[in-house]
Design a protein around this motif. Structure first.
Motif, PDB file in Angstrom:
ATOM      1  N   GLY A 181     -12.748  -0.173   2.258  1.00  0.00           N
ATOM      2  CA  GLY A 181     -13.853   0.716   2.605  1.00  0.00           C
ATOM      3  C   GLY A 181     -14.210   0.801   4.078  1.00  0.00           C
ATOM      4  O   GLY A 181     -15.133   1.518   4.442  1.00  0.00           O
ATOM      5  N   LEU A 182     -13.461   0.085   4.948  1.00  0.00           N
ATOM      6  CA  LEU A 182     -13.686   0.209   6.384  1.00  0.00           C
ATOM      7  C   LEU A 182     -12.756   1.279   6.959  1.00  0.00           C
ATOM      8  O   LEU A 182     -11.721   1.580   6.368  1.00  0.00           O
ATOM      9  CB  LEU A 182     -13.441  -1.138   7.060  1.00  0.00           C
ATOM     10  N   ILE A 207       0.832  -1.205   0.000  1.00  0.00           N
ATOM     11  CA  ILE A 207       0.000   0.000   0.000  1.00  0.00           C
ATOM     12  C   ILE A 207       0.866   1.255   0.000  1.00  0.00           C
ATOM     13  O   ILE A 207       1.805   1.385   0.784  1.00  0.00           O
ATOM     14  CB  ILE A 207      -0.924   0.052   1.239  1.00  0.00           C
ATOM     15  N   SER A 208       0.514   2.189  -0.890  1.00  0.00           N
ATOM     16  CA  SER A 208       1.094   3.531  -0.903  1.00  0.00           C
ATOM     17  C   SER A 208      -0.078   4.517  -0.838  1.00  0.00           C
ATOM     18  O   SER A 208      -1.238   4.109  -0.857  1.00  0.00           O
ATOM     19  CB  SER A 208       1.906   3.753  -2.187  1.00  0.00           C
ATOM     20  N   PRO A 209       0.177   5.822  -0.778  1.00  0.00           N
ATOM     21  CA  PRO A 209      -0.940   6.771  -0.750  1.00  0.00           C
ATOM     22  C   PRO A 209      -1.812   6.712  -2.000  1.00  0.00           C
ATOM     23  O   PRO A 209      -2.986   7.075  -1.939  1.00  0.00           O
ATOM     24  CB  PRO A 209      -0.233   8.127  -0.641  1.00  0.00           C
ATOM     25  N   GLU A 210      -1.247   6.279  -3.128  1.00  0.00           N
ATOM     26  CA  GLU A 210      -1.989   6.316  -4.390  1.00  0.00           C
ATOM     27  C   GLU A 210      -2.648   4.988  -4.769  1.00  0.00           C
ATOM     28  O   GLU A 210      -3.704   4.961  -5.386  1.00  0.00           O
ATOM     29  CB  GLU A 210      -1.073   6.730  -5.544  1.00  0.00           C
ATOM     30  N   LYS A 211      -2.017   3.865  -4.408  1.00  0.00           N
ATOM     31  CA  LYS A 211      -2.546   2.587  -4.869  1.00  0.00           C
ATOM     32  C   LYS A 211      -2.147   1.461  -3.933  1.00  0.00           C
ATOM     33  O   LYS A 211      -1.326   1.636  -3.022  1.00  0.00           O
ATOM     34  CB  LYS A 211      -2.050   2.278  -6.279  1.00  0.00           C
ATOM     35  N   GLN A 261      -4.172 -13.515 -20.463  1.00  0.00           N
ATOM     36  CA  GLN A 261      -4.309 -12.657 -19.296  1.00  0.00           C
ATOM     37  C   GLN A 261      -5.524 -11.746 -19.489  1.00  0.00           C
ATOM     38  O   GLN A 261      -5.700 -11.152 -20.553  1.00  0.00           O
ATOM     39  CB  GLN A 261      -3.051 -11.797 -19.117  1.00  0.00           C
ATOM     40  N   TYR A 262      -6.358 -11.648 -18.458  1.00  0.00           N
ATOM     41  CA  TYR A 262      -7.557 -10.812 -18.509  1.00  0.00           C
ATOM     42  C   TYR A 262      -7.501  -9.767 -17.392  1.00  0.00           C
ATOM     43  O   TYR A 262      -6.895  -9.999 -16.343  1.00  0.00           O
ATOM     44  CB  TYR A 262      -8.822 -11.647 -18.326  1.00  0.00           C
ATOM     45  N   THR A 263      -8.174  -8.650 -17.617  1.00  0.00           N
ATOM     46  CA  THR A 263      -8.323  -7.646 -16.573  1.00  0.00           C
ATOM     47  C   THR A 263      -9.694  -7.000 -16.705  1.00  0.00           C
ATOM     48  O   THR A 263     -10.213  -6.813 -17.802  1.00  0.00           O
ATOM     49  CB  THR A 263      -7.228  -6.562 -16.652  1.00  0.00           C
ATOM     50  N   TYR A 264     -10.298  -6.717 -15.549  1.00  0.00           N
ATOM     51  CA  TYR A 264     -11.580  -6.008 -15.566  1.00  0.00           C
ATOM     52  C   TYR A 264     -11.663  -5.089 -14.352  1.00  0.00           C
ATOM     53  O   TYR A 264     -10.948  -5.259 -13.365  1.00  0.00           O
ATOM     54  CB  TYR A 264     -12.766  -6.978 -15.597  1.00  0.00           C
ATOM     55  N   GLU A 265     -12.558  -4.114 -14.464  1.00  0.00           N
ATOM     56  CA  GLU A 265     -12.803  -3.184 -13.367  1.00  0.00           C
ATOM     57  C   GLU A 265     -13.963  -3.717 -12.530  1.00  0.00           C
ATOM     58  O   GLU A 265     -15.033  -4.023 -13.068  1.00  0.00           O
ATOM     59  CB  GLU A 265     -13.136  -1.797 -13.922  1.00  0.00           C
ATOM     60  N   GLU A 266     -13.728  -3.854 -11.230  1.00  0.00           N
ATOM     61  CA  GLU A 266     -14.786  -4.337 -10.337  1.00  0.00           C
ATOM     62  C   GLU A 266     -15.896  -3.308 -10.242  1.00  0.00           C
ATOM     63  O   GLU A 266     -15.649  -2.138  -9.924  1.00  0.00           O
ATOM     64  CB  GLU A 266     -14.208  -4.617  -8.949  1.00  0.00           C
ATOM     65  N   ASP A 267     -17.123  -3.736 -10.556  1.00  0.00           N
ATOM     66  CA  ASP A 267     -18.237  -2.790 -10.625  1.00  0.00           C
ATOM     67  C   ASP A 267     -19.262  -2.993  -9.513  1.00  0.00           C
ATOM     68  O   ASP A 267     -20.297  -2.327  -9.491  1.00  0.00           O
ATOM     69  CB  ASP A 267     -18.930  -2.903 -11.987  1.00  0.00           C
ATOM     70  N   ARG A 268     -18.980  -3.890  -8.591  1.00  0.00           N
ATOM     71  CA  ARG A 268     -19.929  -4.142  -7.499  1.00  0.00           C
ATOM     72  C   ARG A 268     -19.536  -3.355  -6.246  1.00  0.00           C
ATOM     73  O   ARG A 268     -18.374  -3.343  -5.858  1.00  0.00           O
ATOM     74  CB  ARG A 268     -19.979  -5.640  -7.168  1.00  0.00           C
ATOM     75  N   GLU A 324      -5.461  -4.812  -8.034  1.00  0.00           N
ATOM     76  CA  GLU A 324      -4.869  -3.472  -7.941  1.00  0.00           C
ATOM     77  C   GLU A 324      -5.967  -2.466  -7.630  1.00  0.00           C
ATOM     78  O   GLU A 324      -7.000  -2.437  -8.304  1.00  0.00           O
ATOM     79  CB  GLU A 324      -4.170  -3.089  -9.245  1.00  0.00           C
ATOM     80  N   LYS A 325      -5.741  -1.641  -6.623  1.00  0.00           N
ATOM     81  CA  LYS A 325      -6.722  -0.635  -6.233  1.00  0.00           C
ATOM     82  C   LYS A 325      -6.135   0.753  -6.453  1.00  0.00           C
ATOM     83  O   LYS A 325      -5.038   1.047  -5.973  1.00  0.00           O
ATOM     84  CB  LYS A 325      -7.124  -0.790  -4.769  1.00  0.00           C
ATOM     85  N   ASP A 326      -6.848   1.565  -7.193  1.00  0.00           N
ATOM     86  CA  ASP A 326      -6.516   2.984  -7.332  1.00  0.00           C
ATOM     87  C   ASP A 326      -7.184   3.689  -6.166  1.00  0.00           C
ATOM     88  O   ASP A 326      -8.404   3.900  -6.160  1.00  0.00           O
ATOM     89  CB  ASP A 326      -7.033   3.516  -8.673  1.00  0.00           C
ATOM     90  N   LEU A 327      -6.408   4.047  -5.154  1.00  0.00           N
ATOM     91  CA  LEU A 327      -6.966   4.609  -3.934  1.00  0.00           C
ATOM     92  C   LEU A 327      -7.401   6.058  -4.100  1.00  0.00           C
ATOM     93  O   LEU A 327      -8.149   6.574  -3.275  1.00  0.00           O
ATOM     94  CB  LEU A 327      -5.929   4.494  -2.800  1.00  0.00           C
ATOM     95  N   VAL A 328      -6.931   6.707  -5.140  1.00  0.00           N
ATOM     96  CA  VAL A 328      -7.319   8.095  -5.396  1.00  0.00           C
ATOM     97  C   VAL A 328      -8.683   8.133  -6.084  1.00  0.00           C
ATOM     98  O   VAL A 328      -9.581   8.884  -5.680  1.00  0.00           O
ATOM     99  CB  VAL A 328      -6.263   8.809  -6.262  1.00  0.00           C
ATOM    100  N   LYS A 329      -8.852   7.304  -7.104  1.00  0.00           N
ATOM    101  CA  LYS A 329     -10.113   7.273  -7.861  1.00  0.00           C
ATOM    102  C   LYS A 329     -11.110   6.253  -7.311  1.00  0.00           C
ATOM    103  O   LYS A 329     -12.232   6.156  -7.811  1.00  0.00           O
ATOM    104  CB  LYS A 329      -9.821   6.963  -9.332  1.00  0.00           C
ATOM    105  N   ASN A 330     -10.678   5.471  -6.321  1.00  0.00           N
ATOM    106  CA  ASN A 330     -11.529   4.458  -5.709  1.00  0.00           C
ATOM    107  C   ASN A 330     -12.008   3.428  -6.746  1.00  0.00           C
ATOM    108  O   ASN A 330     -13.188   3.131  -6.868  1.00  0.00           O
ATOM    109  CB  ASN A 330     -12.733   5.097  -5.008  1.00  0.00           C
ATOM    110  N   ILE A 331     -11.045   2.895  -7.498  1.00  0.00           N
ATOM    111  CA  ILE A 331     -11.338   1.885  -8.529  1.00  0.00           C
ATOM    112  C   ILE A 331     -10.512   0.636  -8.228  1.00  0.00           C
ATOM    113  O   ILE A 331      -9.336   0.724  -7.878  1.00  0.00           O
ATOM    114  CB  ILE A 331     -10.995   2.408  -9.933  1.00  0.00           C
ATOM    115  N   THR A 332     -11.140  -0.518  -8.372  1.00  0.00           N
ATOM    116  CA  THR A 332     -10.467  -1.797  -8.154  1.00  0.00           C
ATOM    117  C   THR A 332     -10.368  -2.553  -9.469  1.00  0.00           C
ATOM    118  O   THR A 332     -11.370  -2.704 -10.175  1.00  0.00           O
ATOM    119  CB  THR A 332     -11.222  -2.651  -7.126  1.00  0.00           C
ATOM    120  N   TYR A 333      -9.151  -3.019  -9.788  1.00  0.00           N
ATOM    121  CA  TYR A 333      -8.926  -3.798 -11.002  1.00  0.00           C
ATOM    122  C   TYR A 333      -8.518  -5.223 -10.617  1.00  0.00           C
ATOM    123  O   TYR A 333      -7.705  -5.425  -9.711  1.00  0.00           O
ATOM    124  CB  TYR A 333      -7.808  -3.173 -11.850  1.00  0.00           C
TER     125      TYR A 333
END
Length: 308
Positions: free
Chosen positions: A190-191, A71-75, A134-141, A116-125
């Motif tokens: 998110g806690l 974990i860093s401040p950004e991701k 290899q596949y990648t998707y953005e978690e939408d739930r 991978e979590k973008d902690l600034v934009k609050n997006i999880t990949y």
């Protein structure tokens, strides 16, 4: 003593004490903020022990591996320790074109994904492999937490319990505000503090924090095996269902369609004639088919329960 002068001095003393208390509280607050900012400015590695009951027909068989949450401040990145070792060895094999099947067989890991979590934009990949791709998707739930009144000390941390329902399972988490990261293992976050312990209601999967340390940089997974295929989560789940239903055909089709790394081929005429197709080494094909069937059969209890 003059009464008015006494009254003035008395009131002045009270005001002075109040100002002192306010300054003291302000100093403590600023100190805590400074500590928090210093903590967040660091890149920290949290190591979790992950226990998995991947085979629903044999709940006594528990697979245990270590995973890292950097974990860093950004991701943040969550991945298995075995993934790092395996990727390095496979990369070396690709560069030397010297495939040692026995070595590859010993590199199997149950944590074959990266979150991978973008902690600034609050997006999880979510990034993983199906077959050879290899596949990648953005978690939408969305993850809706219910914080419970129950508290318990786990190791050196005071923790509080919370619960959520995610991806077909009910999960319990114990988080601590002593570590000011609103993050946790796998996709969980998110806690109001780091998740120290996490387990599902049935006890099939659990994540337990073992230790932490400062690190200088994140591991680099980008473009190690080519660019991943970007899809929607629902489309990935469709592909995953197809793979689980018939993994051999899924992987064979991905080989014949080209792209990505080439498997060991037969000694005579093993190259792709006419620019398409190849003849796979029969022994390698048999090993691959047996391994794929065994993997799918034994991994019938995934961490995310797919809808029918």
């Amino acid at each position: 003593m003059n009464y008015k002068k006494f009254q003035f001095n008395f009131v002045a003393n009270i005001k002075s004490k109040k100002k002192f208390k306010m300054k003291k509280k302000l100093a403590i607050t600023l100190f805590l903020i400074a500590i928090s900012q210093f903590y967040f400015a660091q890149t920290t590695r949290f190591i979790y022990q992950v226990s998995m009951k991947s085979d629903s027909t044999d709940k006594t068989n528990v697979t245990t591996e270590n995973a890292r949450l950097d974990i860093s401040p950004e991701k943040s990145l969550f991945y298995g320790e075995g993934r790092i070792k395996r990727d390095s060895i496979i990369q070396r094999m690709r560069e030397t074109r010297n495939f040692d099947r026995n070595t590859m067989q010993n590199l199997r890991t149950s944590i074959d994904y990266i979150v991978e979590k973008d902690l600034v934009k609050n997006i999880t990949y979510f990034k993983t492999r199906l077959g050879r791709d290899q596949y990648t998707y953005e978690e939408d739930r969305k993850m809706d937490w219910k914080i419970l009144p129950e508290t318990v000390k786990i190791g050196e941390y005071e923790t509080q319990k919370a619960e959520t329902f995610f991806a077909g399972r009910k999960w319990y988490a114990w988080f601590t505000q002593d570590i000011p990261f609103q993050d946790g293992p796998y996709k969980f976050k998110g806690l109001p503090g780091l998740i120290i312990k996490l387990e599902d209601e049935k006890g099939d999967y659990s994540f337990d924090l073992q230790q932490s340390k400062k690190i200088t940089e994140f591991p680099n997974f980008d473009n190690r095996f080519g660019n991943p295929i970007k899809v929607k989560r629902t489309d990935f789940e469709k592909q995953e269902k197809i793979y689980r239903k018939d993994p051999v055909t899924f992987v064979t089709n991905s080989f014949t369609q080209g792209g990505g790394p080439t498997p060991p081929q037969s000694m005579g005429g093993g190259n792709r004639p006419g620019g398409g197709g190849f003849r796979m080494d029969p022994d390698f094909r048999k090993q691959m088919e047996d391994r794929l069937k065994e993997e799918v059969a034994k991994n019938n209890n995934p961490i995310e329960i797919l809808s029918k």
